[in-house]
Design an enzyme around this catalytic site. Structure first.
Site, short mmCIF file in Angstrom:
data_model
loop_
_atom_site.label_atom_id
_atom_site.label_comp_id
_atom_site.label_asym_id
_atom_site.label_seq_id
_atom_site.Cartn_x
_atom_site.Cartn_y
_atom_site.Cartn_z
N TYR A 52 56.96 -63.79 -35.19
CA TYR A 52 57.04 -63.89 -36.80
C TYR A 52 55.24 -64.29 -37.04
CZ TYR A 52 61.08 -64.38 -39.51
OH TYR A 52 62.21 -63.93 -40.35
N GLU A 54 54.06 -64.48 -40.62
CA GLU A 54 53.95 -64.49 -42.21
C GLU A 54 52.42 -64.84 -42.34
OE1 GLU A 54 57.36 -66.69 -42.67
OE2 GLU A 54 58.31 -65.32 -44.34
N ASP A 197 49.98 -42.44 -55.16
CA ASP A 197 51.02 -42.31 -54.20
C ASP A 197 50.66 -41.06 -53.58
OD1 ASP A 197 53.05 -42.19 -52.56
OD2 ASP A 197 54.35 -43.22 -53.94
N THR A 223 53.05 -43.89 -47.43
CA THR A 223 54.14 -44.45 -46.33
C THR A 223 53.28 -43.79 -45.00
OG1 THR A 223 55.27 -42.18 -46.79
CG2 THR A 223 56.31 -43.92 -47.59
N LYS A 226 55.09 -39.75 -42.69
CA LYS A 226 55.56 -38.44 -43.21
C LYS A 226 54.36 -37.30 -42.43
CE LYS A 226 57.86 -39.65 -47.54
NZ LYS A 226 57.63 -40.98 -47.89
N ARG A 232 57.96 -45.39 -39.46
CA ARG A 232 58.24 -45.45 -40.86
C ARG A 232 57.74 -46.89 -41.13
NH1 ARG A 232 62.15 -42.95 -43.21
NH2 ARG A 232 62.12 -41.57 -41.36
N1 DSN Z 1 62.36 -40.06 -49.33
C1 DSN Z 1 61.06 -39.84 -49.67
C2 DSN Z 1 61.09 -37.93 -49.45
O1 DSN Z 1 61.87 -37.88 -48.89
O2 DSN Z 1 60.30 -37.48 -50.24
C3 DSN Z 1 60.55 -40.09 -50.70
O3 DSN Z 1 60.56 -41.63 -50.53
#
Ligand code: DSN
Length: 441
Positions: A52, A54, A197, A223, A226, A232
């Site tokens: 932990y 925080e 984003d 994120t 990707k 993730r």
């Molecule tokens: N779920 C993502 C995507 O597949 O583009 C977006 O959050």
């Protein structure tokens, strides 16, 4: 070697092994997915999950965090250097919490916002009606034009009429370059925050094959799993422009994450993000990013050659959107048939879709995962040909106009496809191809 998991929980072990096999044998065409390296996996699966912490480095609400501080600081520094930003928060659990934290930091409930309409390629958290972001803020979505590109005239009008306090740019199903400068002109004209984003394209930006939002946006969210090819997770970054607009912006973002929204950071994820950022800083990552786009352009050109309509007519990035409205709103059917043939993609709405998001007229495809496996232009052409063969094969199964008949229709369709000899033969060819490529681990 028999794993410890195999001994202690054979059932879960078996399910994981089945998924490993699926990922190895199949062709992963979902543009938001990728294969992480063994090093990223090792960090993710480490004992850091036990702790932990925080708070933030050197300012924690729990003891015993000297090593966690080192990891989080290293991760922050790598991100700052790679993206050329002033401040980074690496704690968001994933993209949606990261975006919600931005609202939490910069807006009051009821403030007006605008983002790309979901059906046009935007994201739920950019103000789509069923998202909490539209419940707590007044959302005035912008759209794309019939040519599939952002309608900046409409966005100018929204800005003048509703004076949004926050404008989102970036998308999840948009195949064209994000024109950050045009967005920033509009945001600046009404003194709105411009939030980029870049979840889908952060790897392309780092790789130098998509322009960076840094000179134009105040805040950037992404994120990490990707095109960036990490675990993730997510990050929120603050630019010089952001600090100029609001000198407190970095502190506001941090406070919005903790204590505003989240509890303990996922330290194993932070470590794995740091590892992924280290990988993305290497020259090989630039070659990877370039190949992602080359592969996508090759695949898109092959689809066009074979008579398939693409939203916006092609792609500038890692993804493309097949418009299957003239084939009979085949999105859901094609996703299923491709699954049987060991190809994974996702059904998707197309701009102005007359069908519903559950039975949409489009299919979204991307090349980041295939490129990680080392596939190149000839394989992209072959995959496009297989997909077109499947489209032609399932064309007789048009979506019923009558909505009440769709559930039953899909049930019957799936049963037929499960036994379909043609799809099984494509699956064999796919497996023959994938057996020649690893999965980055
Ligand atoms: N779920 C993502 C995507 O597949 O583009 C977006 O959050």
């Amino acid at each position: 070697m028999i794993s410890k998991l195999h001994n202690s929980d054979p059932k879960i072990y078996k399910f994981i092994e089945q998924e490993k096999k699926r990922q190895q044998e199949g062709l992963e065409l979902i543009p938001s997915e990728n294969y992480v390296s063994s090093a990223v996996l090792e960090a993710m699966g480490s004992i850091l999950t036990n702790k932990y912490s925080e708070g933030f480095p050197n300012h924690r609400y729990y003891g015993g965090n000297p090593n966690i501080d080192l990891i989080e600081l290293e991760c922050i520094n790598r991100a700052k250097k790679l993206f050329h930003v002033e401040h980074v928060n690496v704690q968001p659990y994933s993209g949606s919490p990261a975006n919600f934290a931005v609202y939490n930091a910069l807006l009051e409930p009821g403030d007006p916002i605008t983002g790309m309409n979901l059906l046009d390629g935007g994201h739920l958290t950019h103000g789509w009606k069923v998202s909490a972001t539209a419940k707590f803020f007044k959302s005035y979505p912008y759209h794309v034009k019939p040519n599939g590109r952002v309608d900046f005239d409409e966005l100018w009008n929204i800005a003048k009429e509703y004076k949004p306090k926050l404008i989102w740019c970036g998308a999840t199903a948009y195949a064209r370059t994000i024109e950050f400068e045009k967005f920033s002109e509009i945001a600046d004209s009404v003194n709105a925050y411009l939030i980029a984003d870049i979840s889908h394209i952060s790897g392309l930006i780092v790789g130098g094959v998509h322009p960076s939002p840094v000179p134009f946006a105040h805040v950037i969210t992404t994120t990490t799993h990707k095109t960036l090819r990490g675990p993730r997770g997510a990050m929120i970054m603050v630019t010089k422009k952001g600090i100029k607009k609001d000198p407190e912006i970095a502190q506001k973002i941090d406070k919005a994450i903790f204590p505003g929204l989240q509890g303990g950071p996922h330290n194993h994820t932070t470590a794995a993000i740091a590892v992924a950022l280290g990988e993305a800083a290497k020259p090989a990552f630039k070659t990877y990013a370039k190949q992602i786009v080359l592969n996508a352009k090759t695949m898109a050109a092959e689809f066009t050659k074979l008579g398939i309509t693409l939203v916006s007519g092609g792609t500038d990035n890692h993804l493309m959107l097949l418009d299957l409205s003239k084939e009979g709103s085949l999105g859901a059917q094609l996703e299923y048939a491709m699954d049987v043939a060991h190809m994974t993609a996702n059904k998707n709405t197309i701009p102005g879709d007359l069908a519903s998001p559950y039975y949409p007229s489009g299919l979204r495809l991307g090349t980041p995962a295939l490129t990680t496996r080392g596939m190149k232009e000839p394989q992209m052409k072959q995959i496009a040909r297989w997909i077109v063969d499947i489209i032609n094969h399932i064309k007789p199964y048009r979506l019923p106009e009558d909505k009440t008949k769709r559930l039953e229709f899909m049930k019957t369709f799936k049963k037929k496809m499960d036994k379909d000899v043609f799809l099984k033969s494509v699956a064999r060819e796919v497996m023959n191809l994938t057996s020649q490529y690893g999965t980055n681990t």
